[in-house]
Design an enzyme around this catalytic site. Structure first.
Site, mmCIF file in Angstrom:
data_model
loop_
_atom_site.group_PDB
_atom_site.id
_atom_site.type_symbol
_atom_site.label_atom_id
_atom_site.label_comp_id
_atom_site.label_asym_id
_atom_site.label_seq_id
_atom_site.Cartn_x
_atom_site.Cartn_y
_atom_site.Cartn_z
ATOM 1 N N VAL A 24 11.907 51.413 41.750
ATOM 2 C CA VAL A 24 10.791 51.414 42.687
ATOM 3 C C VAL A 24 9.803 50.336 42.244
ATOM 4 O O VAL A 24 9.662 50.079 41.069
ATOM 5 C CB VAL A 24 10.080 52.785 42.653
ATOM 6 C CG1 VAL A 24 8.992 52.865 43.691
ATOM 7 C CG2 VAL A 24 11.075 53.897 42.863
ATOM 8 N N GLY A 25 9.122 49.695 43.182
ATOM 9 C CA GLY A 25 8.078 48.741 42.805
ATOM 10 C C GLY A 25 8.144 47.479 43.626
ATOM 11 O O GLY A 25 8.919 47.365 44.574
ATOM 12 N N GLU A 66 18.385 56.505 43.225
ATOM 13 C CA GLU A 66 17.586 57.669 42.828
ATOM 14 C C GLU A 66 16.542 58.009 43.865
ATOM 15 O O GLU A 66 16.300 59.166 44.170
ATOM 16 C CB GLU A 66 16.834 57.299 41.549
ATOM 17 C CG GLU A 66 17.391 57.893 40.316
ATOM 18 C CD GLU A 66 16.607 57.422 39.124
ATOM 19 O OE1 GLU A 66 17.244 57.235 38.100
ATOM 20 O OE2 GLU A 66 15.376 57.244 39.195
HETATM 21 N N1 COA Z 1 4.820 43.293 27.014
HETATM 22 C C1 COA Z 1 3.706 44.022 27.231
HETATM 23 N N2 COA Z 1 3.375 44.517 28.435
HETATM 24 C C2 COA Z 1 4.195 44.216 29.464
HETATM 25 C C3 COA Z 1 5.332 43.437 29.317
HETATM 26 C C4 COA Z 1 5.643 42.966 28.022
HETATM 27 N N3 COA Z 1 6.724 42.224 27.784
HETATM 28 N N4 COA Z 1 5.924 43.319 30.513
HETATM 29 C C5 COA Z 1 5.181 44.009 31.381
HETATM 30 N N5 COA Z 1 4.143 44.543 30.750
HETATM 31 C C6 COA Z 1 3.107 45.379 31.336
HETATM 32 C C7 COA Z 1 2.464 44.718 32.543
HETATM 33 O O1 COA Z 1 1.443 43.840 32.141
HETATM 34 C C8 COA Z 1 1.946 45.913 33.304
HETATM 35 O O2 COA Z 1 0.784 46.379 32.629
HETATM 36 P P1 COA Z 1 -0.480 46.926 33.434
HETATM 37 O O3 COA Z 1 0.013 48.150 34.130
HETATM 38 O O4 COA Z 1 -1.473 47.201 32.361
HETATM 39 O O5 COA Z 1 -0.847 45.820 34.361
HETATM 40 C C9 COA Z 1 3.027 46.968 33.072
HETATM 41 O O6 COA Z 1 3.713 46.558 31.866
HETATM 42 C C10 COA Z 1 4.033 47.072 34.212
HETATM 43 O O7 COA Z 1 4.560 45.808 34.452
HETATM 44 P P2 COA Z 1 4.942 45.262 35.894
HETATM 45 O O8 COA Z 1 5.294 43.825 35.759
HETATM 46 O O9 COA Z 1 3.904 45.674 36.876
HETATM 47 O O10 COA Z 1 6.308 45.958 36.144
HETATM 48 P P3 COA Z 1 6.834 47.195 36.952
HETATM 49 O O11 COA Z 1 5.784 48.031 37.558
HETATM 50 O O12 COA Z 1 7.892 46.621 37.805
HETATM 51 O O13 COA Z 1 7.491 48.055 35.773
HETATM 52 C C11 COA Z 1 8.957 48.666 34.028
HETATM 53 C C12 COA Z 1 8.420 47.526 34.891
HETATM 54 C C13 COA Z 1 10.040 48.119 33.131
HETATM 55 C C14 COA Z 1 7.838 49.265 33.189
HETATM 56 C C15 COA Z 1 9.526 49.758 35.008
HETATM 57 O O14 COA Z 1 10.493 49.174 35.831
HETATM 58 C C16 COA Z 1 10.138 50.907 34.259
HETATM 59 O O15 COA Z 1 9.454 51.838 33.861
HETATM 60 N N6 COA Z 1 11.480 50.856 34.042
HETATM 61 C C17 COA Z 1 12.224 51.848 33.340
HETATM 62 C C18 COA Z 1 12.757 52.906 34.243
HETATM 63 C C19 COA Z 1 13.593 52.365 35.353
HETATM 64 O O16 COA Z 1 14.214 51.323 35.245
HETATM 65 N N7 COA Z 1 13.589 53.090 36.452
HETATM 66 C C20 COA Z 1 14.380 52.799 37.616
HETATM 67 C C21 COA Z 1 15.680 53.416 37.387
HETATM 68 S S1 COA Z 1 16.427 54.242 38.533
#
Ligand code: COA
Length: 503
Positions: A271-272, A295
């Protein structure tokens, strides 16, 4: 049909009570399995009543903390409020709540981050201990006790089977016409008694429309009227759109090469913003009759079902904006033919994911030059959310695509690093990495070939030369030419960020 109350079963009508009365069945240190998956179908009133109970006990100098199991993330009205009163001692299997995150990272809440498909079998096997109470939101209860699930199924079947006591919340804000959309499979078993799960296409139905619960287990029924979290939809930004374009080019290339059919293979999408951009790109690209075995059904998938881009979507939950929810409810007879909601041990089942050849598309936090992916941890130690279903799909799908902007925090962090500070998906499970800079197809490449491609295609130009320099010096050190590293330097980028605020 239901006229006023949605609790038609006479035996259960006698058990209707307020949430404040129902929490008498929950005690300090209980393990509680609640419904809820990505902000859908979580109990709306018991958590608030638990908070009141916890505060009242705290005023008397007593503690009230539960172990909380769910399907996945829920909403501030569940995770957030309970965490705020220090009411959660242990949490599993996935969360994305800021207060929970803070408490986990402060070490005051234990968190067991698990593959979502595996939670049920852990519970059945007894590895998680005893489940005292299940608190499950449902849409209605028929006179004969058949229970219509609500907007998510998650682990509800397992929770009601495993718990000593069940509390049902019957929410009249959930469309009554969800009835018939669910497929609850009762054929699961533990080894050595397992049988094949006969889902051969995402559209296959193999179970029941209703949740079965022995009536004597149900100790309370609470009537509620509150919407799901239903977060507003954010249109894809420029970076997400660029990432989506790389993925769409890649699909077109794979179709041309005869490695993907023109209807692709069933899609799984996180999602996102980035997944939304990919979904809307598929719609614009003129694809027809695609399918999803995923999912969560988000806004993009509803559009695709409406336009015929998608012919069927199988999932365990909805995650919709208020606008998309209204669309679903207005046209639910149309969508019911095309949407199947299953329990999460089936929506994410490795056997089915492998058989269907899912295309898995998920976000990442960082990837290293060799293709190891970190989805969960910031700087090696701090949890972000959890692995969710990404491992179920990435390990077993035919294509595992991981996508991310190439930098985070205004460029202070590179998403491509010499060595991942935590690994959720190893180089063996990661087929494709995409950033706005480009797409690295890692299939069939050795570690050194992968490093060349990841650095060239995915790294931000700000970091590309430094990554190349690290890689070349690692090779020159000749300590090992399979996966060259300079161990004293491999995590120095993270250390730089922790000490200087930039990598
Ligand atoms: N180091 C530090 N922080 C990081 C980072 C890194 N390398 N990459 C991203 N971030 C931070 C961003 O700055 C952002 O922070 P904020 O909320 O304070 O602004 C946050 O992490 C989320 O990043 P964003 O780029 O907005 O990504 P997203 O909302 O697409 O989420 C994951 C990315 C990986 C966190 C998310 O996809 C996740 O939880 N994945 C694991 C579960 C999954 O894959 N679910 C789907 C399966 S069915």
């Amino acid at each position: 049909m239901f006229s006023q109350s949605r609790v038609e079963c006479p035996i259960l009508r006698k058990k209707i009570m307020s949430a404040d009365e129902a929490v008498a069945f929950l005690q300090d240190r209980d393990t509680v399995g609640m419904s809820g998956f990505t902000g859908a179908g979580y109990p709306k009133s018991i958590p608030g009543a638990l908070v009141k109970k916890a505060k009242a006990l705290q005023d008397l100098g007593q503690k009230f903390r539960i172990n909380l199991w769910t399907g996945a993330s829920t909403a501030p009205e569940l995770d957030g409020v309970l965490a705020e009163v220090d009411g959660i001692s242990m949490r599993l299997p996935y969360q994305s709540d800021p207060i929970c995150r803070q408490q986990i990272n402060q070490g005051v809440m234990d968190y067991v981050d698990m593959h979502l498909s595996e939670v049920s079998q852990y519970a059945w096997s007894g590895f998680l201990g005893k489940l005292d109470v299940a608190v499950i939101e449902v849409a209605a209860i028929h006179a004969d006790g058949r229970i219509v699930p609500s907007s998510s199924v998650g682990n509800n079947k397992t929770w009601v089977e495993q718990a000593d006591k069940v509390i049902l919340e019957v929410n009249d804000q959930q469309s009554i016409k969800l009835e018939g959309m669910h497929d609850i499979y009762y054929g699961t078993a533990l080894p050595p008694n397992r049988k094949p799960i006969m889902i051969n296409t995402p559209a296959d139905r193999i179970g029941e429309q209703y949740l079965s619960i022995p009536l004597e287990k149900i100790v309370a029924v609470v009537e509620t009227s509150a919407p799901d979290r239903n977060s507003a939809f954010t249109p894809p930004d420029e970076v997400s759109t660029q990432i989506a374009e790389h993925i769409l080019d890649f699909f077109a290339h794979e179709i041309k090469a005869g490695r993907l059919p023109k209807e692709l293979l069933p899609l799984q999408s996180g999602v996102g913003n980035i997944p939304n951009a990919v979904l809307s790109g598929l719609e614009r690209g003129g694809y027809k009759n695609l399918s999803a075995y995923t999912e969560v059904i988000q806004d993009g998938m509803l559009h695709m079902l409406k336009s015929g881009t998608l012919s069927v979507a199988s999932a365990t939950a909805f995650s919709l904006s208020p606008v998309a929810l209204a669309e679903l409810n207005e046209n639910i007879d149309f969508y019911r033919e095309k949407i199947i909601l299953r329990q999460q041990d089936i929506s994410n089942h490795p056997e089915i994911v492998r058989r269907l050849g899912i295309i898995a598309m998920n976000g990442l936090i960082e990837a290293d030059i060799y293709g190891n992916v970190n989805s969960t941890h910031i700087m090696g130690s701090r949890i972000m959310n959890g692995i969710g279903g990404s491992g179920d799909f990435a390990r077993n799908g035919s294509l595992s695509i991981f996508m991310t902007p190439s930098t985070a925090k205004n460029g202070a962090i590179s998403a491509i690093v010499p060595m991942a500070s935590h690994v959720d998906h190893t180089e063996h499970d990661v087929k494709v990495i995409v950033t706005e800079q480009g797409l690295a197809d890692l299939r069939g490449l050795s570690p050194r070939q992968r490093a060349e491609v990841v650095i060239e295609k995915c790294a931000h130009p700000m970091y590309r030369d430094r990554l190349r320099d690290y890689y070349e010096r690692a090779c020159a050190s000749k300590r090992g030419m399979h996966t060259p590293h300079i161990l004293s330097e491999a995590l120095s980028w993270h250390e730089n960020f922790e000490t200087k605020g930039e990598m």
